[in-house]
Motif scaffolding. Sequence first.
Motif, mmCIF file in Angstrom:
data_model
loop_
_atom_site.group_PDB
_atom_site.id
_atom_site.type_symbol
_atom_site.label_atom_id
_atom_site.label_comp_id
_atom_site.label_asym_id
_atom_site.label_seq_id
_atom_site.Cartn_x
_atom_site.Cartn_y
_atom_site.Cartn_z
ATOM 1 N N HIS A 13 0.885 8.914 -3.684
ATOM 2 C CA HIS A 13 1.530 7.602 -3.522
ATOM 3 C C HIS A 13 0.539 6.434 -3.627
ATOM 4 O O HIS A 13 0.957 5.312 -3.907
ATOM 5 C CB HIS A 13 2.292 7.536 -2.194
ATOM 6 N N HIS A 67 -6.500 3.537 -0.731
ATOM 7 C CA HIS A 67 -6.229 3.411 0.704
ATOM 8 C C HIS A 67 -6.134 4.760 1.412
ATOM 9 O O HIS A 67 -6.350 4.843 2.607
ATOM 10 C CB HIS A 67 -4.974 2.559 0.977
ATOM 11 N N THR A 68 -5.819 5.827 0.692
ATOM 12 C CA THR A 68 -5.679 7.144 1.345
ATOM 13 C C THR A 68 -7.007 7.899 1.372
ATOM 14 O O THR A 68 -7.407 8.417 2.409
ATOM 15 C CB THR A 68 -4.606 7.986 0.631
ATOM 16 N N LYS A 72 5.423 5.619 -1.132
ATOM 17 C CA LYS A 72 5.317 6.720 -0.153
ATOM 18 C C LYS A 72 6.581 7.588 -0.101
ATOM 19 O O LYS A 72 6.514 8.788 0.109
ATOM 20 C CB LYS A 72 5.036 6.121 1.224
ATOM 21 N N HIS A 86 0.802 -1.237 0.000
ATOM 22 C CA HIS A 86 0.000 0.000 0.000
ATOM 23 C C HIS A 86 0.834 1.285 0.000
ATOM 24 O O HIS A 86 0.465 2.254 -0.648
ATOM 25 C CB HIS A 86 -1.056 -0.007 1.122
ATOM 26 N N ASP A 87 1.950 1.281 0.715
ATOM 27 C CA ASP A 87 2.782 2.503 0.778
ATOM 28 C C ASP A 87 4.085 2.354 -0.012
ATOM 29 O O ASP A 87 5.049 3.071 0.276
ATOM 30 C CB ASP A 87 3.087 2.857 2.238
ATOM 31 N N ASP A 94 -4.890 0.917 7.844
ATOM 32 C CA ASP A 94 -3.913 2.004 7.739
ATOM 33 C C ASP A 94 -4.122 3.027 8.874
ATOM 34 O O ASP A 94 -3.168 3.564 9.415
ATOM 35 C CB ASP A 94 -4.080 2.664 6.367
HETATM 36 FE FE FE Z 1 -0.471 5.634 2.444
#
Ligand code: FE
Length: 192
Positions: free
Chosen positions: A85, A111-112, A56, A52-53, A129
């Motif tokens: 990201h 996800h963000t 980032k 997921h990151d 998260d």
């Molecule tokens: Fe994230």
Amino acid sequence: MRYSREQLIEAVSSQMPEKRWLHTQGVMETAVQLAHQYGADSEKADLAAILHDVAKYWPVVKLKEVLVENGLNDELLEHDKQLWHAEVGAFVAEKDYGITDQEVLNAIRYHTSGRVQMTLLEKIVCLADYMEPGRDFPGVNNIRELAKHSLEEALAAGLDSTISFLLSRKQVIYPLTVLARNDLIKQLEANS
Ligand code: FE
Ligand code: DGI
Ligand code: FE
């Protein structure tokens, strides 16, 4: 090439500082636990959490380049760089790491911000998260408590905390974040 789980972990963790990798491990653990609790596919939750990151800590110019050159979501370019990201993460998960499962890719992509009509897996990764054990922000314990009985209530509280944070800093709010939050509230109202 097809990456094994161990190879993915090696590739992802080498692109971030130790503290972000610890966060990612927390998201993996929490996402798998939520998947068991709410009846989602725990292997997909684990895979989405690992990746997921991934982007980032990529330089902002690199994130922008990937978005522009691949014609990805140009609306994002008008919004906070912190959002980039997630879209780029989904792109590299597919292109660099050979992930083809759209459910997993969308869990990374949203996800963000979240989005309207989030899937179970998207909700789980987005919530994990917020509430992984390493997270410490005002309201995080309330989110953890809510997660014991409602995925939607907990995630709505998470998005509320992001929106409040952005409001308090007089920052622009990405509209999809608000739409995602409203949609969860409507889902809760419909089920009450
Ligand atoms: Fe994230
Ligand atoms: O990548 P993480 O730090 O684990 O968490 P994340 O992917 O949820 O990113 C959160 C960051 O994104 C946080 O610094 C707030 C920022 N952000 C900026 N504008 C928005 C936003 N987050 C959301 N959800 N919506 C926005 O409009
Ligand atoms: Fe994260």
